[in-house]
Design a protein around this motif. Structure first.
Motif, PDB file in Angstrom:
ATOM      1  N   PHE A 165      -1.292   7.737  15.176  1.00  5.03           N
ATOM      2  CA  PHE A 165      -1.395   8.025  16.603  1.00  5.03           C
ATOM      3  C   PHE A 165      -2.401   9.136  16.899  1.00  5.03           C
ATOM      4  N   LEU A 166      -2.375  10.217  16.105  1.00  2.00           N
ATOM      5  CA  LEU A 166      -3.300  11.331  16.344  1.00  2.00           C
ATOM      6  C   LEU A 166      -4.752  10.925  16.094  1.00  2.00           C
ATOM      7  N   GLU A 167      -4.970  10.029  15.145  1.00  2.00           N
ATOM      8  CA  GLU A 167      -6.325   9.526  14.925  1.00  2.00           C
ATOM      9  C   GLU A 167      -6.779   8.693  16.120  1.00  2.00           C
ATOM     10  N   GLU A 178     -10.027   9.362  18.378  1.00  2.00           N
ATOM     11  CA  GLU A 178     -11.025   8.307  18.618  1.00  2.00           C
ATOM     12  C   GLU A 178     -11.273   8.128  20.115  1.00  2.00           C
ATOM     13  N   GLY A 179     -10.197   8.030  20.886  1.00  2.00           N
ATOM     14  CA  GLY A 179     -10.333   7.865  22.330  1.00  2.00           C
ATOM     15  C   GLY A 179     -10.804   9.130  23.017  1.00  2.00           C
ATOM     16  N   GLY A 180     -10.420  10.272  22.462  1.00  3.16           N
ATOM     17  CA  GLY A 180     -10.795  11.554  23.045  1.00  3.16           C
ATOM     18  C   GLY A 180     -12.287  11.808  23.016  1.00  3.16           C
ATOM     19  N   VAL A 181     -12.951  11.292  22.013  1.00  2.00           N
ATOM     20  CA  VAL A 181     -14.407  11.445  21.920  1.00  2.00           C
ATOM     21  C   VAL A 181     -15.074  10.844  23.146  1.00  2.00           C
ATOM     22  N   LEU A 182     -14.629   9.668  23.537  1.00  2.00           N
ATOM     23  CA  LEU A 182     -15.215   9.013  24.708  1.00  2.00           C
ATOM     24  C   LEU A 182     -14.916   9.798  25.980  1.00  2.00           C
ATOM     25  N   VAL A 183     -13.722  10.358  26.089  1.00  2.00           N
ATOM     26  CA  VAL A 183     -13.365  11.171  27.258  1.00  2.00           C
ATOM     27  C   VAL A 183     -14.263  12.407  27.335  1.00  2.00           C
ATOM     28  N   VAL A 184     -14.467  13.074  26.207  1.00  2.00           N
ATOM     29  CA  VAL A 184     -15.310  14.275  26.183  1.00  2.00           C
ATOM     30  C   VAL A 184     -16.753  13.921  26.547  1.00  2.00           C
ATOM     31  N   ILE A 185     -17.271  12.858  25.935  1.00  2.00           N
ATOM     32  CA  ILE A 185     -18.656  12.457  26.207  1.00  2.00           C
ATOM     33  C   ILE A 185     -18.861  12.121  27.675  1.00  2.00           C
ATOM     34  N   THR A 186     -17.944  11.347  28.253  1.00  2.00           N
ATOM     35  CA  THR A 186     -18.112  10.960  29.660  1.00  2.00           C
ATOM     36  C   THR A 186     -17.851  12.123  30.619  1.00  2.00           C
ATOM     37  N   SER A 187     -17.136  13.145  30.156  1.00  2.43           N
ATOM     38  CA  SER A 187     -16.936  14.347  30.986  1.00  2.43           C
ATOM     39  C   SER A 187     -18.195  15.199  31.028  1.00  2.43           C
ATOM     40  N   ILE A 188     -18.937  15.200  29.932  1.00  8.26           N
ATOM     41  CA  ILE A 188     -20.150  16.012  29.832  1.00  8.26           C
ATOM     42  C   ILE A 188     -21.348  15.281  30.438  1.00  8.26           C
ATOM     43  N   MET A 189     -21.462  13.993  30.133  1.00  2.00           N
ATOM     44  CA  MET A 189     -22.595  13.193  30.600  1.00  2.00           C
ATOM     45  C   MET A 189     -22.084  12.032  31.440  1.00  2.00           C
TER      46      MET A 189
END
Length: 126
Positions: free
Chosen positions: A13-15, A19-30
């Motif tokens: 679950f934490l992995e 994995e999903g968190g990377v996309l959230v961070v990227i779309t928050s920045i760019m």
């Protein structure tokens, strides 16, 4: 034993959160177009399934191209599941090489598999 493509998204679950968190961070920045996010997700899914396919799809000439030095193959990730040490990268082989985690038998295993598939005929890159 080769992994199954059905297990390509079978992880802790934490992995999954990472994995999903990377996309959230990227779309928050760019800011990104929704189609870009969809294509990123679909391409990641395809690469993940290929990595867990348990069958090599690359053509014979791939071994003698510069792509072989950079991107992963199904054989590369299969060794991760077979030996349980090394070959952690799913997308790029170069990271395992830089970090010293690439299994030393990878190229030999890849060549043996391709020889079984295509026979012993050497192909040189142009």
């Amino acid at each position: 034993m080769n992994p199954s493509p059905w297990a390509s998204y079978s992880f802790h679950f934490l992995e999954a959160v990472a994995e999903g968190g990377v996309l959230v961070v990227i779309t928050s920045i760019m800011p990104m177009h929704p189609l870009t996010i969809l294509l990123f997700t679909v391409s990641g899914f395809i690469i993940n399934v290929y990595g867990h396919l348990g069958y090599e799809l690359m053509p014979r000439k791939f071994r003698y191209s510069w792509w072989f030095e950079v991107v992963n193959t199904s054989v590369h990730h299969n060794l991760h599941h077979k030996k349980f040490r090394g070959n952690y990268g799913l997308y790029f082989r170069v990271w395992d090489r830089v970090m010293g985690t690439e299994h030393p038998d990878y190229v030999k295993e890849y060549d043996q598999l391709q020889e079984r598939r295509f026979g012993h005929k050497q192909v040189y890159a142009r």
